[in-house]
Design an enzyme around this catalytic site. Sequence first.
Site, mmCIF file in Angstrom:
data_model
loop_
_atom_site.group_PDB
_atom_site.id
_atom_site.type_symbol
_atom_site.label_atom_id
_atom_site.label_comp_id
_atom_site.label_asym_id
_atom_site.label_seq_id
_atom_site.Cartn_x
_atom_site.Cartn_y
_atom_site.Cartn_z
ATOM 1 N N ASP A 175 1.090 -1.020 0.221
ATOM 2 C CA ASP A 175 0.012 -0.401 0.294
ATOM 3 C C ASP A 175 0.544 1.138 -0.351
ATOM 4 O O ASP A 175 1.581 2.001 -1.180
ATOM 5 C CB ASP A 175 -0.640 -0.383 1.358
ATOM 6 C CG ASP A 175 -1.894 1.195 1.559
ATOM 7 O OD1 ASP A 175 -2.097 2.019 0.443
ATOM 8 O OD2 ASP A 175 -2.068 1.114 2.581
ATOM 9 N N ARG A 198 -10.180 -12.376 7.155
ATOM 10 C CA ARG A 198 -8.980 -12.738 6.487
ATOM 11 C C ARG A 198 -9.840 -14.581 5.818
ATOM 12 O O ARG A 198 -8.524 -14.946 4.782
ATOM 13 C CB ARG A 198 -9.008 -13.225 7.641
ATOM 14 C CG ARG A 198 -7.643 -11.471 8.294
ATOM 15 C CD ARG A 198 -6.916 -12.280 9.248
ATOM 16 N NE ARG A 198 -6.201 -11.105 10.679
ATOM 17 C CZ ARG A 198 -5.329 -9.825 10.044
ATOM 18 N NH1 ARG A 198 -5.457 -9.596 8.720
ATOM 19 N NH2 ARG A 198 -5.580 -9.310 10.833
HETATM 20 P P1 IMP Z 1 1.218 -0.198 3.998
HETATM 21 O O1 IMP Z 1 2.684 -0.039 5.150
HETATM 22 O O2 IMP Z 1 1.184 1.031 3.797
HETATM 23 O O3 IMP Z 1 2.503 -1.093 2.397
HETATM 24 O O4 IMP Z 1 0.685 -1.248 4.631
HETATM 25 C C1 IMP Z 1 0.506 -2.985 4.388
HETATM 26 C C2 IMP Z 1 0.397 -3.105 4.963
HETATM 27 O O5 IMP Z 1 -0.873 -2.114 5.405
HETATM 28 C C3 IMP Z 1 -0.303 -4.735 4.791
HETATM 29 O O6 IMP Z 1 0.204 -5.475 5.616
HETATM 30 C C4 IMP Z 1 -1.980 -5.267 5.131
HETATM 31 O O7 IMP Z 1 -1.917 -5.654 6.617
HETATM 32 C C5 IMP Z 1 -1.972 -3.207 5.083
HETATM 33 N N1 IMP Z 1 -3.165 -2.933 4.206
HETATM 34 C C6 IMP Z 1 -3.214 -2.152 3.584
HETATM 35 N N2 IMP Z 1 -3.879 -1.772 2.238
HETATM 36 C C7 IMP Z 1 -5.137 -2.514 2.998
HETATM 37 C C8 IMP Z 1 -6.051 -2.782 2.368
HETATM 38 O O8 IMP Z 1 -7.040 -2.659 1.146
HETATM 39 N N3 IMP Z 1 -6.637 -3.906 2.610
HETATM 40 C C9 IMP Z 1 -6.614 -4.523 4.163
HETATM 41 N N4 IMP Z 1 -5.206 -4.408 4.959
HETATM 42 C C10 IMP Z 1 -4.233 -3.104 3.973
HETATM 43 MG MG MG Z 2 -2.931 -5.819 8.119
#
Ligand code: IMP
Ligand code: MG
Length: 180
Positions: free
Chosen positions: A108, A170
Amino acid sequence: MNPELGIREDVERVLIDEKVIEKRLDVMAEQIANDFPPGPILAVVLLKGALVFAADLLRRIPRPLEIECLNVASYHGGTESSGQVKFLDQHLPDVRGRHVLLLDDILDTGRTLRAVSDRLKEMGCAVVHTGVLLAKDKVRSAEVEADYVGFQIGDEFVVGYGLDFMGRYRNLPFVGVLKS
Ligand code: IMP
Ligand code: MG
């Protein structure tokens, strides 16, 4: 009675169905099996989001492989990233000299994958390759891209196949979008 009805009722639409995920995992597993140098692979699975993805992907890789899990938190229950990545384990695995396949559910903002791969490198990994089931199509806060991506999706909140909202959904066998 369909025992899954309870959670499926909250889903507005299915984004990626089970059969499509299965086919994609076959391809990803073959790529990974071919790309990694000879010797055992160490899969590092980020809990809890990558649990379902990793279980299905790793069983398709017919090579010597070990599995470690890391508990990290970047979200605090909602749909917005907190911007901080916390390592929740007291003891981290010994990764020195290992060829690591780091798996997460979704890319994300990129902060999680960036922070964990940096930490693994500090801990002495020989190589860290990263794999995610999903990558959101957006500008990332942290400079990082995954080596293996299951599916590119739009910038929307998804659940299922390991991904949660407030700890739930999940166990949906597909990736979907919740009703608002
Ligand atoms: P990042 O560090 O922002 O890249 O986010 C990664 C983490 O955010 C992932 O491991 C997910 O647990 C959570 N995450 C990000 N987007 C989503 C989503 O659309 N649904 C559920 N969890 C998400
Ligand atoms: Mg999560």
